[in-house]
Design an enzyme around this catalytic site. Structure first.
Site, PDB file in Angstrom:
ATOM      1  N   HIS A 120       0.870  -1.308  -0.126  1.00  0.00           N
ATOM      2  CA  HIS A 120      -0.011  -0.096   0.046  1.00  0.00           C
ATOM      3  C   HIS A 120       0.914   1.479   0.010  1.00  0.00           C
ATOM      4  O   HIS A 120       1.785   1.458   0.975  1.00  0.00           O
ATOM      5  CB  HIS A 120      -0.858  -0.041   1.243  1.00  0.00           C
ATOM      6  CG  HIS A 120      -2.199  -0.945   0.903  1.00  0.00           C
ATOM      7  ND1 HIS A 120      -3.399  -0.489   0.925  1.00  0.00           N
ATOM      8  CD2 HIS A 120      -2.087  -2.203   0.982  1.00  0.00           C
ATOM      9  CE1 HIS A 120      -4.147  -1.284   0.709  1.00  0.00           C
ATOM     10  NE2 HIS A 120      -3.639  -2.401   0.741  1.00  0.00           N
ATOM     11  N   TYR A 148      -9.248   6.125   7.183  1.00  0.00           N
ATOM     12  CA  TYR A 148      -9.419   6.465   8.730  1.00  0.00           C
ATOM     13  C   TYR A 148     -10.290   7.576   8.867  1.00  0.00           C
ATOM     14  O   TYR A 148      -9.800   8.640   8.165  1.00  0.00           O
ATOM     15  CB  TYR A 148      -7.722   6.931   9.291  1.00  0.00           C
ATOM     16  CG  TYR A 148      -6.932   5.772   9.310  1.00  0.00           C
ATOM     17  CD1 TYR A 148      -6.319   5.146   8.321  1.00  0.00           C
ATOM     18  CD2 TYR A 148      -6.972   5.437  10.658  1.00  0.00           C
ATOM     19  CE1 TYR A 148      -5.335   4.396   8.868  1.00  0.00           C
ATOM     20  CE2 TYR A 148      -5.937   4.064  11.086  1.00  0.00           C
ATOM     21  CZ  TYR A 148      -5.049   3.663   9.989  1.00  0.00           C
ATOM     22  OH  TYR A 148      -4.171   2.633  10.112  1.00  0.00           O
ATOM     23  N   PRO A 180      -4.679   0.357  19.098  1.00  0.00           N
ATOM     24  CA  PRO A 180      -4.593   0.063  17.623  1.00  0.00           C
ATOM     25  C   PRO A 180      -4.488   0.907  16.838  1.00  0.00           C
ATOM     26  O   PRO A 180      -3.621   0.813  15.678  1.00  0.00           O
ATOM     27  CB  PRO A 180      -5.595  -1.003  17.372  1.00  0.00           C
ATOM     28  CG  PRO A 180      -6.773  -0.728  18.141  1.00  0.00           C
ATOM     29  CD  PRO A 180      -6.046  -0.209  19.617  1.00  0.00           C
ATOM     30  N   LYS A 220       0.679   0.024  15.255  1.00  0.00           N
ATOM     31  CA  LYS A 220       1.906  -0.250  15.566  1.00  0.00           C
ATOM     32  C   LYS A 220       2.480  -1.733  16.473  1.00  0.00           C
ATOM     33  O   LYS A 220       3.641  -1.879  16.702  1.00  0.00           O
ATOM     34  CB  LYS A 220       2.272   0.829  16.624  1.00  0.00           C
ATOM     35  CG  LYS A 220       2.495   2.189  15.641  1.00  0.00           C
ATOM     36  CD  LYS A 220       3.672   2.114  14.887  1.00  0.00           C
ATOM     37  CE  LYS A 220       3.468   2.964  13.735  1.00  0.00           C
ATOM     38  NZ  LYS A 220       4.280   2.662  12.434  1.00  0.00           N
ATOM     39  N   TYR A 232       4.056   6.316  10.313  1.00  0.00           N
ATOM     40  CA  TYR A 232       3.335   5.252  10.263  1.00  0.00           C
ATOM     41  C   TYR A 232       3.802   4.164   9.461  1.00  0.00           C
ATOM     42  O   TYR A 232       3.678   3.128   9.400  1.00  0.00           O
ATOM     43  CB  TYR A 232       1.978   5.868   9.077  1.00  0.00           C
ATOM     44  CG  TYR A 232       0.799   4.822   8.770  1.00  0.00           C
ATOM     45  CD1 TYR A 232      -0.193   5.000   9.674  1.00  0.00           C
ATOM     46  CD2 TYR A 232       0.924   3.772   8.001  1.00  0.00           C
ATOM     47  CE1 TYR A 232      -1.561   3.935   9.436  1.00  0.00           C
ATOM     48  CE2 TYR A 232      -0.021   2.853   7.795  1.00  0.00           C
ATOM     49  CZ  TYR A 232      -1.308   3.090   8.618  1.00  0.00           C
ATOM     50  OH  TYR A 232      -2.283   2.234   8.505  1.00  0.00           O
TER      51      TYR A 232
END
Ligand code: FAD
Ligand code: DHB
Length: 389
Positions: free
Chosen positions: A72, A202, A293, A297, A383
């Site tokens: 991704h 998100y 979550p 991580k 991220y």
């Protein structure tokens, strides 16, 4: 029984540590209190940082990951009226992979059982002993009910949050913990439905956060922010899909529905235990820290810990030098706190607290990340994963 490194827990941390050590000629024995079927079926994390993919590839476990995993190049951040893509390669030159923790664990177990170090399932009464000496031991009962003693040079406590290792480290006078329980929980589903999105979404919404993730081109993984007191029985599939439709709403686009194959509610907390060592017992992964979550991580941090720990143990056991094991806890904790901050930041930015002042701050922060390259790069670097060590 005798081994160099006694490893408690066959989650991603314990299994990967055993493999990293084996490739450097160090013996280990892995003790797991659950069955193989149970460990392989536990639905958990799904996003691998670049360094996690690199590490798994370096230990010979990259084939299926590269064949079946999905690379991704970013995520969408959504708030009412906006769905904005953060392009990771453009922002920081790295990507992430969708490949379920279940698959990582299956690959590690298959490799271990194919000529790797011993891996004992369904053991019980596991207790590390004499960890303040140079000859620590693990007492346990094997799957046939026989009491056993495993003599070790070192013990790795990779037994997650509820295992015995963390308790033993905290009992030492230097032990300290930090904890934050968030007033949110995630209701997660796995569904046989093709993801309706190319990247994870998100989404901030007045009714609460939602996350659109996936496991394969045919399987979606979706999460809804719910109150921690919610009961899963009160959430019919229909109610879940309706809430997802509301929170992801965008003109001309809709969530793909399909049969729900797994459904659960997870509490959210941050927890850090320091030091990550007592004598010859070293903690790694969830045994030492838990993150909420949001930002994915947990699994990646477990991999980073054991990567550091393996190098330190090889130096200790092959060269007799203790410099890296002595630095292990401080080195690992620096990264743990960075990931703890990032997970807290993502959680705080995206979950509805019920307070309208908080909501305005969150929307302001989301607009900032979606309009400033510097703010977007900061998120992208965290991220996709910061360097280990
Ligand atoms: P674990 O995977 O917990 O492994 C520890 C192992 O030790 C287990 O196999 C356990 O059975 C074993 N064990 C425990 N006690 C004993 C004992 N007494 N004797 C022997 N063995 C023992 N992270 C994300 O990034 N994204 C997510 O969506 C996400 N979802 C999650 C959902 C749930 C329900 C949970 C619990 C965690 C989730 N996480 C998620 C976090 C992520 O899965 C963990 O960070 C990761 O599993 C850590 O790996 P580990 O090997 O340190 O611990
Ligand atoms: C997943 C979990 C996360 O916590 C996250 O931030 C992204 C994806 C997942 O399970 O797919």
């Amino acid at each position: 029984m005798r081994t160099q490194v006694g490893i408690i827990g066959a989650g991603p941390a314990g299994l990967l540590l055993s493999r990293l050590l084996a490739l450097q000629g160090i013996d280990s024995v892995v003790l797991e209190n659950r069955s193989r079927d149970y460990v392989e079926a536990r639905i958990r994390a799904g996003i691998l940082e670049q360094h996690t993919v690199d590490t798994l590839s370096a230990v010979g476990l990259g084939d299926r990951l590269h064949r079946e995993g999905l690379e991704h190049s970013g995520i969408y951040l959504q708030y009412p009226g906006t769905r904005h893509k953060l392009d990771f390669p453009e922002l920081c030159g790295r990507t992430v992979w969708v490949y379920g923790q279940t698959e990582v664990v299956k690959d590690l177990i298959a490799a271990q059982l194919d000529g790797g170090p011993p891996l004992l399932f369904e053991v019980s009464d596991v207790q590390p002993e004499d960890v303040d000496t140079d000859s620590p031991r693990i007492r346990f009962t094997d799957a046939d009910g026989n009491p056993q003693l495993l003599e070790c040079d070192v013990i790795a406590g990779t037994d997650g949050f509820h295992g015995p290792s963390r308790t033993l480290v905290q009992e030492s006078s230097r032990g300290r913990t930090w904890e934050r329980t968030y007033p949110y929980a995630w209701l997660g589903i796995l569904a046989d439905a093709a993801p309706a999105t190319d990247e994870l979404i998100y989404a901030w919404h007045p009714e609460g956060f939602a996350l659109y993730s996936m496991r394969s081109p045919k399987v979606s993984r979706l999460y809804l922010q719910v109150d921690p007191s919610e009961k899963i029985e009160d959430w019919s599939d229909e109610r879940i899909w309706d809430a997802l439709d509301t929170r992801f709403a965008l003109d001309g686009w809709s969530v793909n529905r399909g049969p729900v194959t797994d459904k659960s509610i997870l509490p959210m907390r941050s927890f850090v235990s320091a030091p990550m060592r007592r004598g010859r017992l070293f903690l790694a992964g969830d045994a030492a820290h838990i993150v909420p979550p949001t930002g994915a991580k947990g699994l990646n941090l477990a991999v980073a810990d054991v990567t550091l720990l393996a190098t330190a143990l090889v130096r200790l056991l092959q060269e007799g030098r203790s410099d890296l094991v002595d630095a292990y806890s401080d080195t690992a904790l620096r990264r743990v706190w960075r990931c703890t901050h990032f997970s807290w930041f993502m959680t705080s930015m995206l979950h509805r607290s019920g307070d309208d002042f908080d909501a305005q701050l969150q929307l302001s922060q989301l607009e900032r990340v979606c309009s400033s390259e510097a703010a977007a790069r900061e998120l992208a670097e965290n991220y996709t994963g910061l360097p280990i060590g």
